[in-house]
Design a protein around this motif. Structure first.
Motif, short mmCIF file in Angstrom:
data_model
loop_
_atom_site.label_atom_id
_atom_site.label_comp_id
_atom_site.label_asym_id
_atom_site.label_seq_id
_atom_site.Cartn_x
_atom_site.Cartn_y
_atom_site.Cartn_z
N ASP A 262 0.83 -1.21 0.00
CA ASP A 262 0.00 0.00 0.00
C ASP A 262 0.86 1.26 0.00
O ASP A 262 0.55 2.24 -0.67
N VAL A 263 1.94 1.23 0.76
CA VAL A 263 2.83 2.38 0.92
C VAL A 263 4.26 1.86 1.03
O VAL A 263 4.49 0.65 0.93
N SER A 264 5.20 2.73 1.29
CA SER A 264 6.58 2.30 1.47
C SER A 264 7.33 3.30 2.33
O SER A 264 6.81 4.37 2.67
N ALA A 265 8.56 2.95 2.66
CA ALA A 265 9.44 3.82 3.44
C ALA A 265 10.86 3.30 3.27
O ALA A 265 11.08 2.19 2.74
N GLN A 266 11.82 4.07 3.73
CA GLN A 266 13.22 3.68 3.64
C GLN A 266 13.45 2.28 4.22
O GLN A 266 12.84 1.91 5.24
N ALA A 267 14.34 1.50 3.56
CA ALA A 267 14.54 0.11 3.98
C ALA A 267 15.99 -0.35 3.87
O ALA A 267 16.25 -1.54 3.89
N TYR A 268 16.94 0.58 3.80
CA TYR A 268 18.33 0.19 3.55
C TYR A 268 19.27 1.05 4.38
O TYR A 268 19.01 2.25 4.60
N ASN A 269 20.37 0.43 4.86
CA ASN A 269 21.41 1.16 5.60
C ASN A 269 20.94 1.72 6.94
O ASN A 269 21.38 2.80 7.36
N LEU B 72 21.14 2.14 10.72
CA LEU B 72 22.20 1.98 11.72
C LEU B 72 21.56 1.66 13.06
O LEU B 72 20.90 2.50 13.67
N ILE B 73 21.77 0.42 13.54
CA ILE B 73 21.19 0.00 14.82
C ILE B 73 22.31 -0.46 15.74
O ILE B 73 23.48 -0.56 15.35
N VAL B 74 21.94 -0.75 16.99
CA VAL B 74 22.85 -1.36 17.94
C VAL B 74 22.34 -2.77 18.21
O VAL B 74 21.17 -2.98 18.56
N TYR B 75 23.21 -3.74 18.01
CA TYR B 75 22.85 -5.15 18.19
C TYR B 75 23.96 -5.85 18.95
O TYR B 75 25.12 -5.81 18.53
N GLN B 76 23.60 -6.45 20.08
CA GLN B 76 24.55 -7.14 20.95
C GLN B 76 25.75 -6.24 21.27
O GLN B 76 26.90 -6.66 21.27
N GLY B 77 25.44 -4.98 21.54
CA GLY B 77 26.44 -4.03 22.01
C GLY B 77 27.29 -3.39 20.94
O GLY B 77 28.19 -2.62 21.25
N GLU B 78 27.03 -3.68 19.65
CA GLU B 78 27.81 -3.10 18.56
C GLU B 78 26.89 -2.40 17.56
O GLU B 78 25.75 -2.81 17.35
N GLU B 79 27.42 -1.35 16.93
CA GLU B 79 26.69 -0.69 15.87
C GLU B 79 26.83 -1.47 14.56
O GLU B 79 27.89 -2.05 14.29
N GLY B 80 25.78 -1.48 13.78
CA GLY B 80 25.84 -2.14 12.49
C GLY B 80 24.68 -1.72 11.62
O GLY B 80 23.76 -1.03 12.06
N TYR B 81 24.72 -2.15 10.37
CA TYR B 81 23.72 -1.76 9.38
C TYR B 81 22.80 -2.93 9.07
O TYR B 81 23.24 -4.07 8.97
N VAL B 82 21.53 -2.60 8.89
CA VAL B 82 20.55 -3.62 8.54
C VAL B 82 19.66 -3.10 7.42
O VAL B 82 19.46 -1.88 7.29
N ALA B 83 19.17 -4.01 6.59
CA ALA B 83 18.27 -3.64 5.50
C ALA B 83 17.13 -4.63 5.42
O ALA B 83 17.24 -5.77 5.87
N GLY B 84 16.03 -4.21 4.84
CA GLY B 84 14.87 -5.07 4.68
C GLY B 84 13.59 -4.30 4.88
O GLY B 84 13.60 -3.19 5.44
N THR B 85 12.48 -4.85 4.43
CA THR B 85 11.21 -4.19 4.72
C THR B 85 10.87 -4.28 6.20
O THR B 85 9.92 -3.67 6.66
N SER B 86 11.68 -5.02 6.94
CA SER B 86 11.59 -4.97 8.41
C SER B 86 11.98 -3.59 8.92
O SER B 86 11.65 -3.23 10.05
N CYS B 87 12.69 -2.81 8.12
CA CYS B 87 13.00 -1.42 8.47
C CYS B 87 11.84 -0.49 8.12
O CYS B 87 11.52 0.44 8.87
N SER B 88 11.21 -0.75 6.99
CA SER B 88 10.20 0.19 6.50
C SER B 88 8.90 0.13 7.29
O SER B 88 8.23 1.15 7.47
#
Length: 601
Positions: free
Chosen positions: A495-502, A504-520
Motif C-alpha cells: 500500500d505504501v513504502s518507506a526507507q529500507a536500507y542502511n 544503523l542500529i545497535v545489536y549485541q552491544g555493537e553498531e551495524g547496518y541492517v536492510a529489509g522491509t523490516s526497516c520500512s
C-alpha cells in the motif's frame, strides 16, 4: 426437586447419546493439499505421545456485519468515520452461533475433554486444546508425519489431509496445525556490522533536497538514522505527547528479544533525550523477555530502536509471542508443535480492552504455504482490530515478486498445489486487505529498493479502496506482461513504502547496518503514530484502519516513487511508476501534509 433431577438426568442422557453419535459418525475430508510444498520431505510417522496444540475455528456468521462497520468507520467520507467499535461490539460480531458451540462441545466431550480443558478466545470463535498425536489422529481420522526442510534444517509435525464427522462440517471452519507448512520468518534481507564489510559507502557531507522540498543531510544516502527519517519525511520539530493516551507497539516472534541495553546504547547515539526510558513488555502465549546480550534479536532491536526512537516519548509496547518452534525428532521430551503464531497474538490482543493504536510487524510468510481457510480467519482478526481503531502495518516482504521462495538453482518460483506451475509468490499477512502493507525504498531522491515485496494476492480479491489506483497500474503494463504469473484481480501489495536500507542500529552491544522491509514497517508505523498523536490532541479519534484514508484524502500526503523495480522468480519484477505500483504502493509519507489531511478528515 424430583422434577429437576429428572430433567437433569434426561439432559445428561441426551448429551451422552449425542457424544456417542459423534464418536461413531462417519468422517468426511475437511481440508487437504496435494502434498507438502517444495522443499519439505516426509520422513517418519510422528511419535504418538508428541503433544500438539490444536486450534479449532468456529464459524463467524456475522463477520459481514463487522466488515461493513469497518468500511464505514474507516472511510473519511462516511458520516461514521472514526466511530470505532468497542471490544464487546467486535466480540459479539465475531461470535459463533450457539448451535456451533454446542456441537463442538459435544464432539470434544466424546473424546474426553471437559470444559476446563478448553481454552476459548474472547469472542468464543476459537477453541484450543492440547492433545497427543495419537488422539489427534483419532479425532481427525488422519496420520501425522515428521516433515523435514533441507534448506533451513527445520522439522515439523504435519499431515496433508484431515477429516471431521460430517455433521460437524458446518460448525467448524478449520483445525490447525494440520496442513500448514509455512516458514514464518522475519523480513530482513541483509545485515553487516561495523568492523566488517558495511552496507554503507564512504560518508557524505552537505545537504540534499528531500521529497518535501526540505533539506536532508547528504549522509542519509549512506546511513539511515532517526534524524534522517525525520528529515526525509518532513517531521523535524514535531513533538509527541507522553500523556494523551497515544501508544505504539511492535511484535516479536521466533525468539526475537528486544534488548534493553542495546536500546539504551542506541538512544545515547541517536536520541539522548530518550536515554533511561523503556518499553512495556507483554508476554503472549509464553513469550519470554530474555535480556542476556547473546539473546538479543536483530528484528526486535531494529523495531524497538527506530519505532520508539522516532515517537519518543509516546509509550511503547513490545509483544513477545512464543510460537513456531521446530520439532526436534531426537528430543526425549514431548515438546509441542505449535501453529503459526499470528492467531495466538490475535487471541491475546483482541481479548484486551485497551490496545495500542498503531502496531508494526516485520514478519511474514509465503501466502501459498498458509491454507486459505487459516489466512482468511487471521485476516478477519485484523479486521476486528481495525474496526476498534487500530492501525496495523506489515512488511511487504524481501524477495521482490518472489518473496524469497525462488528455486535456488533456477531462481524460478512455483505453485505448491501439485502442478508446480511457475508463478509469483505474494506474501501473507501483507496480502490481507485489512492491513497496511509497507514496501521499501532507498536513497534521496527515493527509488524502490530492489528487494521490495510486491504483487497481487491469490487469496484475497482487490478491495474497493484499491479499485482505481491498482487498475491504473495494470492499464500501464504492456499487453501480456507476466501473463499467468500473477492474479490481476487480487489485492495489490504494497500500500505504501518507506526507507529500507542502511539502517544503523545497535545489536549485541555493537553498531551495524541492517536492510529489509523490516526497516520500512516500523518506520511508517512511527509516522502513523505521530498522526494519531496529533488527532488525539485535537480531540479526534485515531485513524484506525488506514487504507481507505490513504487511497483517498491522504493520497496527496504521500511522495510518489517512480523509479526502481523488484526482481524475483527469474524476472525483473514490476516497475515503479506514476501512481500506485506493485513495488512501492502509493509512496512514502510527507508527515506535515498528512497531518493537515488527517486533522481535516
Amino acid at each position: 426437586m424430583m422434577r429437576l433431577s429428572f430433567w437433569l438426568g434426561l439432559s445428561l442422557s441426551v448429551a451422552l447419546a449425542r457424544a456417542a453419535l459423534y464418536k461413531g459418525c462417519q468422517h468426511k475430508v475437511k481440508e487437504s493439499i496435494h502434498g507438502p510444498p517444495r522443499g519439505w520431505v516426509k520422513q517418519s510417522p510422528a511419535p504418538p505421545n508428541h503433544i500438539i496444540e490444536l486450534k479449532i475455528a468456529l464459524p463467524q456468521p456475522n463477520f459481514s456485519v463487522l466488515e461493513q462497520h469497518l468500511w464505514e468507520v474507516s472511510d473519511p467520507d462516511h458520516e461514521r468515520y472514526g466511530a470505532h467499535l468497542s471490544k464487546e461490539e467486535t466480540d459479539a460480531l465475531m461470535a459463533p452461533h450457539q448451535d456451533s458451540v454446542d456441537a463442538v462441545n459435544e464432539w470434544l466431550a466424546s473424546h474426553g475433554f471437559a470444559a476446563e480443558h478448553l481454552i476459548r478466545s474472547s469472542a468464543k470463535d476459537w477453541i484450543t486444546i492440547r492433545v497427543p498425536v495419537s488422539l489427534a489422529e483419532e479425532m481427525l481420522d488422519t496420520t501425522y508425519h515428521v516433515y523435514y526442510h533441507a534448506e533451513s534444517g527445520d522439522s515439523i509435525v504435519r499431515t496433508t489431509s484431515y477429516s471431521l464427522p460430517e455433521v460437524l462440517h458446518e460448525h467448524i471452519d478449520l483445525v490447525q496445525p494440520t496442513i500448514m507448512f509455512g516458514r514464518f520468518r522475519g523480513l530482513k534481507s541483509t545485515l553487516h556490522w561495523a568492523g566488517s564489510s558495511s552496507l554503507a559507502s564512504s560518508p557524505a557531507s552537505g545537504t540534499i533536497t528531500g521529497p518535501a522540498g526540505n533539506q536532508v543531510d547528504a549522509s542519509c544516502n549512506n546511513t539511515i538514522t532517526l534524524t534522517c527519517l525525520r528529515q526525509i519525511y518532513n517531521a523535524v520539530g514535531y513533538n509527541t505527547s507522553a500523556t494523551n493516551g497515544n501508544k505504539i507497539a511492535l511484535t516479536g516472534y521466533l525468539g526475537q528479544y528486544a534488548n534493553i541495553a542495546d536500546l539504551e546504547m542506541f538512544y545515547q547515539y541517536q536520541n539522548p533525550a530518550a536515554y533511561g526510558t523503556n518499553f512495556t513488555f507483554v508476554s503472549v502465549h509464553g513469550g519470554i523477555n530474555n535480556q542476556s546480550m547473546a539473546a538479543a534479536g536483530i528484528e526486535a532491536d531494529l523495531d524497538t530502536q527506530f519505532a520508539l526512537g522516532l515517537t519518543y516519548p509516546t509509550p511503547g509496547t513490545f509483544y513477545s509471542t512464543y510460537g513456531s518452534p521446530p520439532f526436534i525428532p531426537d528430543a526425549m521430551e514431548n515438546s509441542s508443535s505449535d501453529n503459526e503464531p499470528y492467531s495466538y497474538w490475535l487471541d491475546y490482543v483482541l481479548s484486551q480492552p485497551d490496545v495500542p493504536q498503531a502496531i508494526s510487524s516485520s514478519y511474514g510468510d509465503d501466502e501459498q504455504t498458509v491454507p486459505y481457510s487459516y489466512a482468511t480467519r487471521v485476516c478477519n482478526g485484523f479486521a476486528a482490530l481495525g474496526a476498534r481503531g487500530v492501525s496495523i502495518m506489515f512488511s511487504s516482504g524481501d524477495g521482490g515478486v518472489g518473496d524469497g521462495d525462488a528455486d535456488p538453482a533456477t531462481q524460478e518460483c512455483y505453485t505448491n498445489d501439485g502442478r508446480n506451475v511457475t508463478a509469483f509468490v505474494p506474501g501473507f499477512p501483507a496480502s490481507c486487505p485489512y492491513v497496511t502493507a509497507v514496501g521499501g525504498t532507498v536513497n534521496v531522491p527515493e527509488t524502490a529498493v530492489f528487494f521490495s515485496g510486491g504483487g497481487f494476492s491469490n487469496y484475497f480479491p482487490r478491495p474497493a479502496y484499491q479499485g482505481t489506483a491498482v487498475q491504473g497500474f495494470l492499464d500501464k503494463l504492456a499487453p501480456g506482461t507476466y501473463e499467468g504469473l500473477y492474479n490481476p484481480y487480487g489485492r495489490g501489495i504494497p500500500d505504501v513504502s518507506a526507507q529500507a536500507y542502511n539502517f544503523l542500529i545497535v545489536y549485541q552491544g555493537e553498531e551495524g547496518y541492517v536492510a529489509g522491509t523490516s526497516c520500512s514497517s516500523p518506520t511508517f508505523t512511527s509516522f502513523v503514530s505521530m498522526l494519531n498523536d496529533a488527532r488525539i490532541d485535537a480531540g479526534l479519534p485515531t485513524l484506525g484502519f488506514l487504507n481507505p484514508f490513504l487511497y483517498s484524502k491522504g493520497l496527496t500526503g504521500l511522495n510518489d516513487i517512480t523509479e526502481g523495480n523488484n526482481p524475483g522468480c527469474g524476472t525483473e519484477g514490476f516497475n515503479s511508476t506514476i501512481g500506485w505500483d506493485a513495488v512501492t504502493g502509493l509512496g512514502t509519507p510527507n508527515f506535515e501534509t498528512l497531518k493537515e489531511l488527517a486533522l481535516a478528515a
